[in-house]
Design an enzyme around this catalytic site. Sequence first.
Site, PDB file in Angstrom:
ATOM      1  N   GLU A  78       3.083 -15.255  45.625  1.00  0.00           N
ATOM      2  CA  GLU A  78       3.787 -15.219  46.905  1.00  0.00           C
ATOM      3  C   GLU A  78       3.099 -14.202  47.808  1.00  0.00           C
ATOM      4  O   GLU A  78       3.210 -13.002  47.602  1.00  0.00           O
ATOM      5  CB  GLU A  78       5.251 -14.809  46.705  1.00  0.00           C
ATOM      6  CG  GLU A  78       6.015 -14.678  48.018  1.00  0.00           C
ATOM      7  CD  GLU A  78       6.905 -13.443  48.080  1.00  0.00           C
ATOM      8  OE1 GLU A  78       7.621 -13.308  49.093  1.00  0.00           O
ATOM      9  OE2 GLU A  78       6.876 -12.613  47.155  1.00  0.00           O
TER      10      GLU A  78
ATOM     11  N   ASP B 276       5.240 -12.234  42.190  1.00  0.00           N
ATOM     12  CA  ASP B 276       6.074 -11.834  43.318  1.00  0.00           C
ATOM     13  C   ASP B 276       5.375 -10.784  44.171  1.00  0.00           C
ATOM     14  O   ASP B 276       4.695  -9.887  43.663  1.00  0.00           O
ATOM     15  CB  ASP B 276       7.396 -11.259  42.789  1.00  0.00           C
ATOM     16  CG  ASP B 276       8.330 -10.832  43.896  1.00  0.00           C
ATOM     17  OD1 ASP B 276       8.698 -11.689  44.712  1.00  0.00           O
ATOM     18  OD2 ASP B 276       8.690  -9.638  43.955  1.00  0.00           O
TER      19      ASP B 276
END
Length: 489
Positions: free
Chosen positions: A264, A234
């Site tokens: 991400e 993340d």
Amino acid sequence: MTNETMMQYFEWYLPDDGKHWQHLAEDAEHLKAIGITKVWLPPAFKGTSSNDVGYGVYDLFDLGEFEQNGTVRTKYGTKADYLRAIASLKEKDIVPISDIVLNHKANADAKERFAVVKVKPDNRSETISEPYEIEAWTQFNFPGRQDKYSDFKWHWYHFTGVDYDALHDETGIYMILGDNKGWADSENIDQELGNYDYLMYDDIDFRHPEVQEHLKYWADWFLKTSGVGGFRLDAVKHIDKVFMKDFIRYVRENLKEDLYVFGEYWKDSNSDIVQYLEATDLQFDLIDVMLHMNFFEAGEKGSDFDLSTILEDSLMKSHPDFTVTFVDNHDSQRGQALESTVAEWFKPLAYGLILLRQEGTPCIFFGDYYGISGEFAQTGFQDILDKLLYIRKYHVYGPQEDYFDHPDCIGWTCLGDEKHPDGLAVVMTNGEASSKRLNMGELNRNKVFVDYLNNCPQEVVLDEAGWGEFPVQAASISAWVNKETHLSS
């Protein structure tokens, strides 16, 4: 080998009932049947409350086992439920991928005093105060866990910044001062807002040696405990890329050699995304944000969008072996900070572009497959997605030839291989009904093709050289396969 296909098995507005892991375990057989080979799970760690989606991480060692922050379970269930869901996926040869949130910690147990400087929110490299002392929630003792699995305690010096000063009851962005403190080096972090090291909550200092060693220890514990086969990283644009590169290398070399990883990096710049890929030694894939934004723009503009440019500036085009392609996810869905939901009329075309092509690993969004309830409700696209998944599983093989030569109507063919000889012809338009002349090769000469998606009722008979005129309805997609194969499926 069957084409890889991932499903993101959550969306932002799932009910806070603790039953999600149970649903996943029950769904594993179905996921296997439709061709899913990887499942991206939501963060399994104890967050700020039972309703935390998982990104307000409190304790990485609590998978729904301890009474902390008013709950034992997480939003998705208990530790036992989580491990059972992972086991169910692995029994079906589906790789479970855990969403790993390392950037920050939330909901500390106690306050501490330390020195900071306040920085401009829109330029974190510019200070707007002299050094002074604040009091902030930075001490993590995890009293509910009572040192089980780890006795490590977090303190202010393990973080780079906070956003709330309890001493003066003020909000802002505060950079923590001290030996070897400060934001990550500018060359190792995203340059948005001057220096985008700080995102939210208590921002972890990845240069601190205690932090580095602790996270290595945690990774070993987590992989052994959970049995997951991959990580989804993340918010990597907010994390020192030198740390991230070294961390993933350490995990693969010492803990799990075949760990699958994707990250991400949400950025509207293909050059920045590619630069990050290369700076981390191409060790993991990244989500294709630029392709998603192309889909979003195409859905908004309708027939005014030039479909022949739909792949421009995408990782699918520049680095196809290092991309996870997607249409929407929990960040882009309605009501979220990065809201950029692809128009529903365009979603079948967008999913056709990621599922019926060979570049990248396509990821289906839970909300698009099963639908979304509540204020931001959306109907599911299970029927069309099941058909696209079937085609991907059996027809997306062999040489791929593109016909991206018209602003309103594009197409491509997959000519098949020895194990999948029938191939596929795809045509889509964002305008009026049209057609595309495509070649399926001499091996398919004189064969009859039909639209597996049932959007076009007519048949296409190929000529002696394998050419045919493949129609498509207005603002639609058609996927043409050998009629004999279709009838036997």
